[in-house]
Design an enzyme around this catalytic site. Structure first.
Site, PDB file in Angstrom:
ATOM      1  N   HIS A 148      -9.091  35.039  -3.787  1.00 48.73           N
ATOM      2  CA  HIS A 148     -10.418  34.533  -3.482  1.00 48.73           C
ATOM      3  C   HIS A 148     -11.372  34.429  -4.697  1.00 48.73           C
ATOM      4  CE1 HIS A 148     -13.835  33.822  -1.170  1.00 48.73           C
ATOM      5  NE2 HIS A 148     -14.666  34.791  -1.469  1.00 48.73           N
ATOM      6  N   ALA A 194       0.890  -1.308   0.027  1.00 43.68           N
ATOM      7  CA  ALA A 194      -0.192   0.001  -0.031  1.00 43.68           C
ATOM      8  C   ALA A 194       0.924   1.343   0.086  1.00 43.68           C
ATOM      9  CB  ALA A 194      -0.924   0.025   1.169  1.00 43.68           C
TER      10      ALA A 194
HETATM   11  P1  NAD Z   1       6.830   2.180  -1.850  1.00 42.55           P
HETATM   12  O1  NAD Z   1       8.052   1.877  -1.031  1.00 42.55           O
HETATM   13  O2  NAD Z   1       6.130   3.588  -1.757  1.00 42.55           O
HETATM   14  O3  NAD Z   1       5.742   1.075  -0.932  1.00 42.55           O
HETATM   15  C1  NAD Z   1       5.863  -0.385  -1.007  1.00 42.55           C
HETATM   16  C2  NAD Z   1       5.114  -0.785   0.006  1.00 42.55           C
HETATM   17  O4  NAD Z   1       4.907  -2.028  -0.036  1.00 42.55           O
HETATM   18  C3  NAD Z   1       5.179  -0.494   1.503  1.00 42.55           C
HETATM   19  O5  NAD Z   1       4.256   0.055   2.039  1.00 42.55           O
HETATM   20  C4  NAD Z   1       5.830  -1.739   2.124  1.00 42.55           C
HETATM   21  O6  NAD Z   1       5.515  -1.810   3.412  1.00 42.55           O
HETATM   22  C5  NAD Z   1       4.984  -2.611   1.273  1.00 42.55           C
HETATM   23  N1  NAD Z   1       5.476  -4.029   1.294  1.00 42.55           N
HETATM   24  C6  NAD Z   1       6.828  -4.264   1.069  1.00 42.55           C
HETATM   25  N2  NAD Z   1       7.269  -5.697   1.002  1.00 42.55           N
HETATM   26  C7  NAD Z   1       5.626  -6.227   1.376  1.00 42.55           C
HETATM   27  C8  NAD Z   1       5.303  -7.517   1.123  1.00 42.55           C
HETATM   28  N3  NAD Z   1       6.197  -8.719   1.196  1.00 42.55           N
HETATM   29  N4  NAD Z   1       3.917  -7.766   1.453  1.00 42.55           N
HETATM   30  C9  NAD Z   1       3.101  -6.634   1.533  1.00 42.55           C
HETATM   31  N5  NAD Z   1       3.518  -5.473   1.475  1.00 42.55           N
HETATM   32  C10 NAD Z   1       4.814  -5.006   1.298  1.00 42.55           C
HETATM   33  O7  NAD Z   1       7.102   1.372  -3.143  1.00 42.55           O
HETATM   34  P2  NAD Z   1       6.136   1.630  -4.353  1.00 42.55           P
HETATM   35  O8  NAD Z   1       4.909   1.790  -4.415  1.00 42.55           O
HETATM   36  O9  NAD Z   1       6.347   0.320  -5.281  1.00 42.55           O
HETATM   37  O10 NAD Z   1       6.684   2.810  -5.284  1.00 42.55           O
HETATM   38  C11 NAD Z   1       8.228   2.739  -5.503  1.00 42.55           C
HETATM   39  C12 NAD Z   1       8.681   4.264  -5.619  1.00 42.55           C
HETATM   40  O11 NAD Z   1       8.343   4.914  -6.823  1.00 42.55           O
HETATM   41  C13 NAD Z   1       8.011   5.108  -4.437  1.00 42.55           C
HETATM   42  O12 NAD Z   1       8.863   5.072  -3.190  1.00 42.55           O
HETATM   43  C14 NAD Z   1       8.357   6.781  -5.029  1.00 42.55           C
HETATM   44  O13 NAD Z   1       9.391   6.767  -4.604  1.00 42.55           O
HETATM   45  C15 NAD Z   1       8.087   6.234  -6.499  1.00 42.55           C
HETATM   46  N6  NAD Z   1       6.726   6.692  -7.062  1.00 42.55           N
HETATM   47  C16 NAD Z   1       6.174   8.047  -6.894  1.00 42.55           C
HETATM   48  C17 NAD Z   1       5.141   8.389  -7.020  1.00 42.55           C
HETATM   49  C18 NAD Z   1       4.852   9.527  -6.712  1.00 42.55           C
HETATM   50  O14 NAD Z   1       5.654  10.683  -6.652  1.00 42.55           O
HETATM   51  N7  NAD Z   1       3.359  10.094  -6.941  1.00 42.55           N
HETATM   52  C19 NAD Z   1       4.269   7.421  -7.774  1.00 42.55           C
HETATM   53  C20 NAD Z   1       4.687   5.983  -7.968  1.00 42.55           C
HETATM   54  C21 NAD Z   1       5.888   5.641  -7.701  1.00 42.55           C
END
Ligand code: NAD
Ligand code: FAD
Length: 476
Positions: free
Chosen positions: A453, A191
């Site tokens: 505004h 998530a």
């Molecule tokens: P993330 O680090 O945001 O989230 C990964 C999630 O997976 C974490 O909450 C973690 O606890 C969970 N997790 C890890 N292993 C797990 C498991 N075995 N089972 C269940 N949950 C598990 O990573 P992401 O969503 O893959 O995104 C990667 C990166 O890409 C982000 O950190 C961000 O830097 C970048 N990104 C940014 C944006 C934005 O700026 N809007 C959008 C998409 C991606």
């Protein structure tokens, strides 16, 4: 193509192509080597961000949000639309068109700046020397040299050994941006930012979405109240987010995927049609570094750099997702500009304290700087002011009133040290907070700044006024 440059950049994502353009603007003879190919095998510049990241995901978020609005909120405005349907193929075509237009735009920019764009895999064999390999055959094509090299090789999705990617059933974020139809039941592992954004896209289009998150905390890096409000809103929208869910395995069959996970030691199962695994990204350094090039990796595989993005090898820098810090396009781009200026002039500016985050769900979430929890964990003291969008005329007029703005200021100096927003256009509103923090503004400065505004930015103004207990459109 020459074989001697002032600067060679490896990687043409938002870190690399921006660094290359700034180098060229500063009069440095620059080459930019990138291996990304489109479906026809042609170079597609822009890296993860343009090809399978920021841009295609936002295209789908916008399409799905419009579909959701027509189906759910238009009637509140008195607009009756019947028989609304979604043409997924047309939505995907629009997304691909935007990606193609933008990747071509980068190619034009490089050309206009007289940067040699090289479609090849690049390998740094020694400081200043880069070998080039054919992207398809992997055969060596030659080598080029430069006074300085900037490594901007980006990142790739993490694959869990317990649930390896499998065709179009178990996919990474790129796979989830290309589904040909709306899956009836969609599972999401993680998530995080990707899970929430892509889970939202398919949820809005009608998929039943279950998100399995290993941690018990939801959005732990966001402000606690923002995370709480987000969890409430996402659950209202139908995203079923299971916290503390450890995914153990996944079985693929002709009909779908059966996921086995545990919550508090109890085994549970989830049957879905497709599963997106988005548990983070890892730095991409495969075959990037020759043995004696002098560049080192840290224990997590990131390229080791100092505060100026300089690696251990002479005149060799690394920027973007392949180095420490948040994996965000704008963070990489700013590092790119700073490094180009360091190479040309000896100094560059990069402020890691004002890197904004934005999550493009509905409501949007955005923040910059510290939360109140961060401040107290560091032994500091702060004060804060909060203002709900529901109390602004503009949000009411838009029928988009969920969320609030929170301004966090140092208790003693009043300097703004964090701003946290959940609500409409949070990703745009956060820019004002970033500028304020970049200029070391106090909450008083923001409170004394005139805001038009009726606008959503009045919520930022009122939150700043509320730091000192003098918000106007609320009872303090
Ligand atoms: P993330 O680090 O945001 O989230 C990964 C999630 O997976 C974490 O909450 C973690 O606890 C969970 N997790 C890890 N292993 C797990 C498991 N075995 N089972 C269940 N949950 C598990 O990573 P992401 O969503 O893959 O995104 C990667 C990166 O890409 C982000 O950190 C961000 O830097 C970048 N990104 C940014 C944006 C934005 O700026 N809007 C959008 C998409 C991606
Ligand atoms: P990349 O964009 O990964 O680019 C690296 C480039 O280097 C690639 O083209 C790669 O092929 C090339 N390369 C690697 N090794 C070599 C080599 N040896 N030789 C030649 N070329 C090589 N960030 C945001 O800020 N906002 C968002 O909204 C956002 N949304 C996202 C949504 C999704 C679904 C994903 C996956 C990511 C998102 N991100 C977002 C993160 C963002 O995409 C990355 O932070 C950003 O792309 C990193 O830029 P970069 O230049 O460091 O690396």
């Amino acid at each position: 193509m020459s074989d001697r440059y002032d600067v060679i950049v490896i990687g043409a994502g938002p870190a690399g192509y921006v660094a290359a353009i700034r180098c060229a603007q500063l009069g440095l003879k620059t080459a930019c080597v990138d291996r990304w190919s489109d479906v026809k095998g042609k170079a597609a510049l822009g890296g993860t961000c343009l090809n399978v990241g920021c841009i295609p995901s936002k295209a789908l978020l916008d399409s799905s949000e419009k579909f959701h609005e027509v189906s759910h909120t238009y009637k509140l405005h008195g607009i009756n639309v019947e028989n609304v349907s979604m043409d997924v193929a047309a939505m995907m075509k629009r997304k691909s068109k935007i990606v193609t237009m933008l990747t071509r735009g980068i190619a034009s920019l490089l050309k206009a700046n007289k940067i040699d764009s090289v479609h090849a895999h690049g390998k740094l064999v020694s400081p200043g020397t880069v070998e080039l390999y054919d992207v398809e055959t992997n055969e060596k094509q030659g080598e080029i040299t430069a006074g300085s090299v900037i490594l901007a090789s980006g990142s790739t999705p993490i694959e869990l050994s317990s649930i390896p990617f499998h065709g179009d059933r178990i996919v990474d974020s790129a796979g989830a941006l290309s589904f040909e139809e709306v899956p009836a039941r969609l599972g999401v592992v993680g998530a995080g930012v990707i899970g929430l954004e892509l889970g939202s896209v398919w949820n809005r289009l009608g998929a039943e979405v279950t998100v399995l998150e290993a941690l018990y905390d939801f959005l732990p890096t966001a402000d606690e109240e923002v995370a709480k409000e987000a969890a409430k809103q996402f659950s209202k929208q139908g995203l079923n987010i299971q916290l503390g869910a450890r995914v153990e395995s996944a079985q693929v069959s002709e009909n779908g995927v059966e996921v086995t996970y545990t919550v508090d030691g109890e085994e549970a199962r989830l049957a879905v049609d497709r599963l997106i695994v988005c548990v983070g990204r890892r730095p991409c350094t495969d075959n990037l570094l020759g043995e004696s090039c002098g560049v080192e990796l840290d224990e997590r595989g990131f390229i080791k750099v100092d505060d100026n993005c300089l690696t251990g090898a002479a005149n060799t820098y690394a920027i973007g997702d392949c180095v420490r810090g948040p994996m965000l396009a704008h963070k990489g781009s700013e590092e790119g500009v700073a490094v180009a200026e360091r190479i040309a002039n000896g100094t560059g500016h990069m402020n890691y304290e004002t890197v904004p985050w934005a999550i493009y769900t509905h409501p949007e979430i955005a923040w910059v700087g510290q939360t109140e929890k961060d401040v107290s964990a560091a032994g500091g003291k702060c004060k804060s002011g909060k203002f709900p969008f529901a109390a602004t005329g503009r949000a009411k007029a838009m029928e988009d009133t969920v969320g609030f703005v929170k301004v966090v200021a140092d208790a003693e100096t009043d300097r703004i040290i964090g701003v946290h927003i959940i609500g409409p256009h949070a990703s745009e509103l956060i820019a004002e907070a970033v500028v304020a923090m970049e200029y070391y503004a106090s909450s008083e400065d923001l409170a004394r700044t005139i805001h038009a505004h009726p606008t959503l930015s009045e919520a930022v103004h009122e939150a700043a006024l509320s730091v000192d207990g003098r918000g106007i459109h609320r009872v303090n």
